[in-house]
Structures are given as structure tokens and as C-alpha cells.
Design an enzyme around this catalytic site. Structure first.
Site, PDB file in Angstrom:
ATOM      1  N   GLU A 130       0.803  -1.229   0.000  1.00  0.00           N
ATOM      2  CA  GLU A 130       0.000   0.000   0.000  1.00  0.00           C
ATOM      3  C   GLU A 130       0.830   1.270   0.000  1.00  0.00           C
ATOM      4  OE1 GLU A 130      -0.751  -2.632   1.875  1.00  0.00           O
ATOM      5  OE2 GLU A 130      -2.710  -3.227   1.094  1.00  0.00           O
ATOM      6  N   HIS A 153     -11.566  -3.983   9.040  1.00  0.00           N
ATOM      7  CA  HIS A 153     -12.130  -3.861   7.691  1.00  0.00           C
ATOM      8  C   HIS A 153     -13.496  -3.169   7.689  1.00  0.00           C
ATOM      9  CE1 HIS A 153      -9.015  -6.682   6.448  1.00  0.00           C
ATOM     10  NE2 HIS A 153      -9.444  -6.676   5.207  1.00  0.00           N
TER      11      HIS A 153
HETATM   12  C1  LIG Z   1      -2.731  -4.393   4.226  1.00  0.00           C
HETATM   13  C2  LIG Z   1      -3.719  -5.223   3.491  1.00  0.00           C
HETATM   14  N1  LIG Z   1      -3.795  -5.122   2.158  1.00  0.00           N
HETATM   15  C3  LIG Z   1      -4.696  -5.843   1.480  1.00  0.00           C
HETATM   16  C4  LIG Z   1      -5.548  -6.680   2.131  1.00  0.00           C
HETATM   17  C5  LIG Z   1      -6.586  -7.464   1.362  1.00  0.00           C
HETATM   18  N2  LIG Z   1      -6.157  -8.845   1.310  1.00  0.00           N
HETATM   19  C6  LIG Z   1      -6.556  -9.724   2.230  1.00  0.00           C
HETATM   20  S1  LIG Z   1      -5.838 -11.196   2.047  1.00  0.00           S
HETATM   21  C7  LIG Z   1      -5.007 -10.696   0.685  1.00  0.00           C
HETATM   22  C8  LIG Z   1      -4.114 -11.656  -0.030  1.00  0.00           C
HETATM   23  C9  LIG Z   1      -3.066 -12.142   0.878  1.00  0.00           C
HETATM   24  O1  LIG Z   1      -2.300 -13.094   0.244  1.00  0.00           O
HETATM   25  P1  LIG Z   1      -1.291 -13.978   1.053  1.00  0.00           P
HETATM   26  O2  LIG Z   1      -0.514 -13.111   1.963  1.00  0.00           O
HETATM   27  O3  LIG Z   1      -0.552 -14.795   0.100  1.00  0.00           O
HETATM   28  O4  LIG Z   1      -2.220 -14.860   1.974  1.00  0.00           O
HETATM   29  P2  LIG Z   1      -3.275 -15.977   1.496  1.00  0.00           P
HETATM   30  O5  LIG Z   1      -4.585 -15.280   1.370  1.00  0.00           O
HETATM   31  O6  LIG Z   1      -2.820 -16.552   0.232  1.00  0.00           O
HETATM   32  O7  LIG Z   1      -3.287 -16.957   2.603  1.00  0.00           O
HETATM   33  C10 LIG Z   1      -5.288  -9.380   0.399  1.00  0.00           C
HETATM   34  C11 LIG Z   1      -4.745  -8.611  -0.722  1.00  0.00           C
HETATM   35  C12 LIG Z   1      -5.445  -6.740   3.533  1.00  0.00           C
HETATM   36  N3  LIG Z   1      -6.261  -7.499   4.244  1.00  0.00           N
HETATM   37  N4  LIG Z   1      -4.519  -6.021   4.187  1.00  0.00           N
END
Ligand SMILES: Cc1ncc(C[n+]2csc(CCOP(=O)(O)OP(=O)(O)O)c2C)c(N)n1
Ligand SMILES: [Mg+2]
Lengths: 325, 345
Positions: free
Chosen positions: A60, A129
Site C-alpha cells: 500500500e 475492515h
Molecule cells: C494491508 C492489506 N492489504 C490488502 C488486504 C486485502 N487482502 C486480504 S488477504 C489478501 C491476499 C493475501 O495473500 P497472502 O498473503 O498470500 O495470503 P493468502 O490469502 O494466500 O493466505 C489481500 C490482498 C489486507 N487485508 N490487508
């Protein structure tokens, strides 16, 4: 005139802006192939390509910072922050860079970027959120702030935001994306920075914005039907600039005002507006200006606690009745 | 906590690792069911199906007193550390009977008693806390480690690198566990980074770093044993575990951005099935015994739904509790403030 949704209107605004101006680029997490976490940018990558609809890593601070640089270098970036709750991670780029560059550098350059994001309660999305953090933005000189409540404004306000010379934070409400409404993209919209009187009324003025506007309108209907109370309802549309000229005569006439906001009560948008109304309309007021705002607590995942952490139409109605007793 | 539910010990063999992975798998399936029945608090439920070996393999070498943080896909890790699945399910349903009394939910579950310093809905948000926990362990001369569990997506966040640098610089008893399920929402790892060999970044900071195949829970456990032991001795570590996210990002996501063939291949990398097959083929356990074990687990997990559904909603009066310490005044409700102001008029 077309029948669309808040989401559809936002997408239309982005589409039209991108067609008109090559310099417009969209960047953010999941904005391209995925189409946006709330589907706003769906299909845009197919129409405009990966160079203009840019999927980013989960970074971000750098997304916003890159938008700042892109704006300074001649692009018209629309950065997307998936949830306003993540604004803290971007705050340096937003508050110390985007907001201050024009001033610090003696007016040499502006930062005409948009940060599109969404906030608010309603999905049991939990404490990180579901927040309404517009006060963080409003507290930072140099940043413009727009918060559309209607389908019309989802289109027109975004289009206007994209023509501003300075950075605009554009906060949508997650509870409004599926709201339906009519949209005339060629209509002359209310001017940027102008509030809109949604309902006239001489007993009490309800000033609101974003989703709470709809709660205020529902309350005003009930008040009229059940109590014969005439409430004026104002949609602020933009929180910076603030259109006080529209609010003043209404308050002077009614002598009573309440500000309805989903953000927490203390040091929030409602606090600023209540202070402003009190200062400027003091001689006309019969009652203190009342803040009907979010509780000074985090939002719970429990739907029950979540619902009562922010103003409900019933509560707005009740407060208006208390004022007019 | 009953003996049966206790976390796998450090000497646990494949049967135990399998049993814990099966518990995670079955629990997650029940979470899906809770959602389908409309009883979950919201739809932001991230299932760790396909990643069971990461949770179970790593946790099999954690001890009492060790601490950890997780990301938003952390049910399995918490369960593998000995959580009560019924209270977890109740929390996911937003009930008073849950771990956080319905305030946290799936993405904000925690239990200080088990060293769970908290799940996080901010990608990367829980990572730096283990640096602090590592400092506390070092200064308190405690023989404990602190582990941060996070996804591949979190490698986009600068805070991971700040944290790894501090951990290495101060030689803290800390381990970073990156569960690489190949996706962050709809973005495949190679669409998010030009160098998907994630452990190389940790090496650059001076951490002991490895990548293991999540298909083999024993490999994960062996690597964890070695790296955690090193971390306890002041050699902070990084472990990337390669796996595949079987389902969509959250409950409503049907993964339209992934080809069916890719998904089929990904789901072939099933650590639970793999361990089961191994147990049978090597003659360690008979299929009938495994069936009986699975059935018992299914029963245990069925009961978590009943517990969650029958639990009370949080009391409205709890809304203002725990913003500050219990001895402090609670925030004043908006209603009381307005009533007082208007009563004066
Ligand atoms: C700071 C932040 N940015 C974006 C999000 C939205 N978001 C939630 S999970 C996710 C993907 C995360 O991917 P990863 O770290 O690989 O975890 P996975 O979901 O694959 O377990 C995103 C973009 C968030 N919750 N927090
Ligand atoms: Mg991932």
C-alpha cells in the site's frame, strides 16, 4: 438516462475518464484480472490493457507513493486502496508527500491523483475492515475528500474528482455498491464542492453524507409520517471542500441541527461540523447541535454489536424526536 | 484441553502429524458449512485447505511458552497449537462463547494462554510483533521462540523486511514462516514479484533460510525442527513452505482467474492424502484404523457447529468493554451523551 448501480456508476466514470484521457491509469491490488475486491474495475483491464490498469503487489505505501510520483510526472493516477482501514499504511505518502508537495515546493507543482477506497460497516468484516476513517483525511490540509452517497454522485463526483488539480481521497461505502438508481451521464451535475439539499424541512436540519445519508432520509420520512416533523436533509458530497453556504440558511431557519456520521464521535467529521454550525449559527440555535455518530469503540465482527456501533435510522428518528419534544 | 486434542509433540511421528492435519482439514470444511448454513459472522472466511502441513509441521516443534502471530488464514495454525475447535467455531460465528467473545471473528482470533498473540486482517500486520516478542524473550532470558506465520502476499509489504533485518541484527529467537500457497487473492506469486525465490530475500538479511515442499509434512516438520532449534539459540530463521490454495481466496470467491487444469494439478498436492497414503503403504497404519480416526475427528468437528450455533449472541453491554483496561472507565455511549445534553435544554 440509464438504470445502474453505485458500483456500475463508478465503473462508468472510470471508463469514460480513461477513454477521454490517455494519462489516466488505475493501479492497486486486484484491480485488473480480479476486477477489484468489490468489482468496481471489472473488465477495465480488457478494455484498456495492463499498462493502464495495473495490478500491484500488496504494497500500500508504495502504491500511493507511486501514484504521487506518477501524478507529478504527468499521469492521472487513480490508486485504489482496497479498504480505507489500510490508510495508515499509506499515511506518510498521503499526508507528508501528496498533501504537502504543492505547498512545500512553493507552488511549483501539484499532485493530481485520486485515492479511491471504501469504508464503513455492514459486512461483519471485523475491526480492521469496517472503519470510517474520513476524519484522518479531513484533518490533513492539502487533501480533498469526496464521499458519494448516491448513484448519480458515484459517477459525477468521481468524474469531477478526476479533474481536480490536487490530491483527492474518494471514499465509497461498502454497503452501497449494489444500490440501484438512475444515472444521466450527460446531465449537469451539482458543482464540485457543493452540498445537495435532499429534502426541505423547517423543524430540524440533518447534515450527513455517504451511507448515513440514506439512514437520515429514512428517519426524515418516519418523522414526517408519524410526528409531522419536517426535517431537512443535506448530503455534503465533499468533506473538503465543505459547502457551509448551503447549510447556514437551513439551520438559521430551523434553529436545530444534527450531524449524522458513521465515523466515531470523538474528534470526527461530525465534531467538526457541529463546531462549525455552532460557531456560525450560534444566535439562531434553540438546541445544541447534536452529533449522531459512531460509538468511540472498534467495530465487532458480531453482526449485532456491529449494527449498534453506528447510527441506525431508528436512533436518528429518536434523537430528532428528543430535540423537538 | 483433552489429551486427544493436545498439540503434536516434538517426537510425534507420521500418525500424529496425519491426525492433526485431518483435524485442520475437517475443521475448515465445517467452517465452510457454517457459512453455507448462514451461521457465520460474514463471509470473510479464509480456509487453509491444502496448507495443513505448514501449520502442523511447524507447530509440531513449538513448545509451551513459545508465541506466534498468524495472518487471516490462520485457523489451522491455531488448531495445530492446541486450540479448542468449538470455541474457534463460536468465534467465527460471532458468538459470546468464542475465543474473543464475538468481537474478533475468524481474522482476529487469539489466545494468550496458548501463546497466540493474534490473527490479523492486515496483510503483514502481525509480523513485527514477533520481533518484540523475541526481544522480550532475549531480555527475560527465556528459552522461547516467537513465530510469525504469513502468506506469500505479505512479502509485498516493507514491514516484513524491516522486521527480518531487526531480527537478524539483534540475533533474536524469531522465525518467519511464509506459507506460499501461490496466490494473494487473484494474483499469482509470479505476477507479484520478479523473484519468487522468497527465501533468498531472507538470506540477504542474514537469516537462516529454507524452502520446503508442503506436500510432505515430515519434510516441513524436519526443517522446522532444525530452524526453530537454531532460532532458540539466537539464529533467526525463515521458512517458506510451498503449497497450493485449494479453494477461493474467501468463501465467496470461486477463483475464476485460475484454469481448471491448474487447480486440478494444485489439488493433487494434497498433504493430508499424501500422509494417509504413506501410512497405509508403509504398513504403519491400516486403512480401517485411519477410517476410524477420520470418523472420530468428523464427529468432534460436527460438534463444533452445534456449539457455535447454540451459543449466545454477545451481550449489548459488552460493546463498550475492553476498549481500555477493565479498571478504566468505558467510553460513554452516544445515546447517553445525547440524552444528557438534550435533557439540560
Ligand atoms: C494491508 C492489506 N492489504 C490488502 C488486504 C486485502 N487482502 C486480504 S488477504 C489478501 C491476499 C493475501 O495473500 P497472502 O498473503 O498470500 O495470503 P493468502 O490469502 O494466500 O493466505 C489481500 C490482498 C489486507 N487485508 N490487508
Ligand atoms: Mg498466498
Amino acid at each position: 438516462m440509464i438504470e445502474t448501480t453505485y458500483r456500475g456508476a463508478l465503473r462508468q466514470a472510470l471508463t469514460d475518464a480513461m477513454q477521454e484521457n490517455e494519462a489516466v491509469v488505475i493501479m492497486g491490488e486486484e484491480v485488473g484480472r480480479y476486477g477489484g475486491a468489490y468489482g468496481v474495475t471489472k473488465g477495465l483491464i480488457d478494455e484498456f490493457g495492463e499498462d493502464r490498469v495495473i495490478d500491484t503487489p500488496i504494497s500500500e505505501a508504495a502504491i500511493v507513493g507511486a501514484a504521487v510520483g506518477a501524478a507529478m510526472a504527468g499521469l492521472r493516477p487513480v490508486a485504489e486502496l482496497m479498504y480505507v482501514d489500510f490508510i495508515g499504511m499509506t499515511m506518510d505518502q498521503l499526508a507528508n508527500q501528496a498533501a504537502k508537495i504543492r505547498y512545500m515546493f512553493g507552488g511549483q507543482i501539484g499532485v493530481p491523483m485520486i485515492l479511491r477506497t471504501q469504508g464503513g460497516t455492514g459486512r461483519s468484516a471485523g475491526a480492521q475492515h469496517s472503519q470510517s476513517l474520513e476524519a484522518y483525511v479531513m484533518h490533513t490540509p492539502g487533501l480533498r475528500l469526496a464521499m458519494p452517497a448516491t448513484v448519480e454522485d458515484a459517477y459525477h463526483l468521481l468524474r469531477q474528482a478526476m479533474k481536480q488539480p490536487d490530491p483527492v481521497v474518494f471514499i465509497e461505502h461498502k454497503g452501497l455498491y449494489t444500490m440501484k438508481g438512475e444515472l444521466d451521464t450527460s446531465a449537469e451535475p451539482a458543482a464540485w464542492g457543493k452540498a445537495r439539499v435532499m429534502r426541505e424541512g423547517s423543524d430540524v436540519v440533518i447534515v450527513s453524507y455517504s451511507r448515513q445519508l440514506h439512514h437520515a432520509l429514512a428517519a426524515a420520512d418516519t418523522l414526517e409520517k408519524e410526528n409531522g416533523i419536517q426535517a431537512a436533509v443535506v448530503d455534503l458530497r465533499t468533506l473538503n471542500p465543505i459547502d457551509f453556504a448551503t447549510i447556514r440558511p437551513l439551520v438559521e431557519q430551523a434553529g436545530r441541527a444534527m450531524v449524522v456520521s458513521e465515523g466515531v464521535m470523538t474528534a470526527g467529521v461530525a465534531a467538526e461540523l457541529a463546531a462549525r454550525i455552532t460557531e456560525e449559527c450560534f444566535d439562531y440555535l434553540e438546541d445544541p447541535v447534536v452529533r449522531v455518530a459512531g460509538e468511540d469503540i472498534p467495530i465487532s465482527v458480531s453482526p449485532l454489536l456491529e449494527k449498534h456501533s453506528v447510527p441506525t435510522p431508528e436512533f436518528i428518528t429518536e434523537v430528532a424526536r428528543m430535540m423537538l419534544k | 484441553m483433552t489429551e486427544k486434542n493436545s498439540m503434536p509433540g516434538s517426537n510425534s511421528g507420521l500418525p500424529d502429524l496425519y491426525r492433526h492435519m485431518r483435524r485442520v482439514r475437517t475443521f475448515e470444511e465445517r467452517v465452510g458449512e457454517l457459512f453455507v448454513r448462514g451461521k457465520s459472522a460474514g463471509s470473510m472466511l479464509h480456509l487453509s485447505v491444502g496448507e495443513e502441513s505448514a501449520a502442523v509441521g511447524v507447530c509440531s516443534h513449538m513448545h509451551d511458552g513459545d508465541t506466534f502471530t498468524t495472518h487471516h488464514r490462520g485457523h489451522g495454525i491455531f488448531l495445530a497449537r492446541g486450540a479448542d475447535p468449538a470455541r474457534m467455531m463460536a468465534e467465527i460465528a460471532g458468538k459470546e462463547t468464542g475465543y474473543c467473545h464475538g468481537k474478533g471473528g475468524s481474522m482476529h482470533i487469539a489466545d494468550m494462554g496458548l501463546g497466540h498473540l493474534g490473527a490479523n486482517a492486515i496483510v503483514g500486520g502481525g509480523i513485527p510483533a514477533v520481533v518484540g516478542a523475541g526481544l522480550a524473550a532475549r531480555n527475560g532470558k527465556k528459552d522461547v521462540v516467537s513465530l510469525a506465520f504469513f502468506g506469500d502476499g505479505a512479502t509485498g509489504q516493507g514491514i516484513l523486511y524491516e522486521s527480518m533485518n531487526m531480527a537478524a541484527l539483534w540475533r533474536l529467537p524469531v522465525m518467519f514462516v511464509c506459507i506460499n500457497n501461490q496466490y494473494g487473492m487473484g494474483t499469482r506469486i509470479d505476477q507479484a514479484t520478479a523473484n519468487p525465490r522468497l527465501h533468498e530475500r531472507a538470506e540477504a538479511f542474514g537469516l537462516v533460510a529454507r524452502t520446503v515442499d508442503g506436500l510432505e509434512v515430515e519434510e516441513v516438520a524436519d526443517a522446522a525442527a532444525e530452524l526453530i532449534a537454531g532460532a532458540r539459540a539466537g539464529k533467526p530463521a525463515f521458512l517458506a513452505i510451498e503449497c497450493y490454495r485449494f479453494y477461493g481466496h474467501a468463501r465467496k470467491d470461486k477463483s475464476p482467474y485460475r484454469a481448471e487444469a491448474e487447480e486440478a494439478e494444485g489439488r493433487n498436492k494434497d498433504p493430508v492424502l499424501r500422509a494417509r497414503t504413506k501410512l497405509i503403504e508403509s504398513g504403519i497404519m491400516a486403512e480401517t484404523d485411519l477410517d476410524a480416526m477420520d470418523a472420530e475427528i468428523a464427529q468432534e468437528m460436527d460438534a463444533t457447529i452445534d456449539f457455535a450455533v447454540s451459543g449466545n449472541e454477545p451481550q449489548m453491554s459488552s460493546m463498550f468493554r475492553d476498549v481500555y483496561a477493565p479498571e478504566e472507565a468505558e467510553p460513554e455511549p452516544v445515546r447517553t451523551r445525547i440524552e444528557r445534553i438534550l435533557a439540560r435544554q
